[in-house]
Design an enzyme around this catalytic site. Structure first.
Site, PDB file in Angstrom:
ATOM      1  N   GLU A 120       0.609  -1.187   0.045  1.00 23.06           N
ATOM      2  CA  GLU A 120       0.034  -0.036   0.049  1.00 23.06           C
ATOM      3  C   GLU A 120       0.897   1.326  -0.061  1.00 23.06           C
ATOM      4  OE1 GLU A 120      -3.295  -0.182  -0.456  1.00 23.06           O
ATOM      5  OE2 GLU A 120      -3.772  -2.192  -0.030  1.00 23.06           O
ATOM      6  N   CYS A 186      -8.007  -0.822   8.363  1.00 22.78           N
ATOM      7  CA  CYS A 186      -6.719  -0.821   7.868  1.00 22.78           C
ATOM      8  C   CYS A 186      -6.264   0.473   7.269  1.00 22.78           C
ATOM      9  CB  CYS A 186      -6.441  -1.815   6.537  1.00 22.78           C
ATOM     10  SG  CYS A 186      -6.885  -3.753   6.814  1.00 22.78           S
ATOM     11  N   HIS A 208      -1.386  -5.589   2.484  1.00 21.32           N
ATOM     12  CA  HIS A 208      -2.382  -6.326   2.535  1.00 21.32           C
ATOM     13  C   HIS A 208      -2.243  -7.683   2.153  1.00 21.32           C
ATOM     14  CE1 HIS A 208      -5.709  -3.091   2.869  1.00 21.32           C
ATOM     15  NE2 HIS A 208      -6.150  -4.060   3.629  1.00 21.32           N
TER      16      HIS A 208
END
Length: 237
Positions: A120, A186, A208
């Site tokens: 991410e 998250c 993730h």
């Protein structure tokens, strides 16, 4: 007259995962974090890097904020109180001299519909939960941090997420670069962590992971180990 290359700063890794939530009673990120030290196997991390902490967070946004801030701050205190790997006269596991240790957060969270890992790149200042978190909070278009202004505000990791993704792909892992961490817990935790990192000079990265039915535990542990080794060598890349 040549100059010696300076080793990258030793990294003090702090890993987090999440506990159960809704239809995920056994969260893969929790299992990985609890077994995190196994990822090293017989190979120490390069340049004196260490796993300084492994924490399982409640799957909660605002209700878990106090606990999150506490562990983020505690890592700063621990880093300041401990001997700095790579300080003058000290050497890392590979014998290289380096600079002060850097606190690095690696947050893991499961994406139940994923078929591969995702690095991410950023988080957004928006909390819009598709369902209530484990403490019953279900915000819609609320800012993660009100002081940061608009919910469209973005914070990005100081790591070169694309470079990390490419490095992991070259090692044979099925991983993609992501610019959308969602709007659930998250993203909430990642945004808070990135904001804290920007204030205190630490680093933060969110990954993730898919369910174990897609990529088994042993392969996910192998991935995390490879990721930490690459990040530990990051300054030398």
């Amino acid at each position: 007259m040549g100059s010696e290359a300076r080793a990258p700063p030793a990294m003090r890794f702090n890993l987090t995962g999440f506990g159960k939530f809704h239809n995920v009673p056994e969260n893969p990120s929790e299992t990985i974090v609890r077994k995190a030290r196994e990822v090293l196997g017989d190979r120490p991390l390069p340049f004196g890097a260490t796993i300084a902490g492994c924490t399982v967070l409640d799957t909660a946004g605002a209700g878990g904020l106090e606990a999150l801030r506490a562990i983020l701050d505690a890592a700063l205190v621990a880093g300041a109180a401990s001997p700095k790997e790579g300080a003058e006269g000290a050497k890392g596991a590979d014998g290289a001299e380096g600079a002060e240790a850097v606190v690095v957060w690696v947050h893991l969270g499961v994406n139940g519909g994923a078929t591969r890992f995702a690095i991410e790149q950023r988080a957004v200042n928006e909390a819009t939960f598709r369902c209530a978190d484990e403490m019953g909070w279900e915000p819609e278009e609320e800012p993660v941090v009100a002081a940061d202004g608009a919910i469209s505000r973005v914070r990005e990791t100081a790591f070169a997420a694309g470079k990390i993704t490419e490095a992991m792909q070259k090692q044979g892992f099925d991983v993609a670069l992501s610019t959308d961490a969602g709007r659930f817990v998250c993203n909430y935790v990642y945004y808070q962590s990135l904001r804290h990192a920007a204030t205190h000079g630490t680093r933060s990265l969110f990954v993730h992971v898919p369910p174990f039915s897609v990529i088994p535990l042993d392969k996910q542990l192998e991935f995390v180990g490879a990721l930490l080794r690459f990040l530990a060598s990051y300054g030398a890349c």
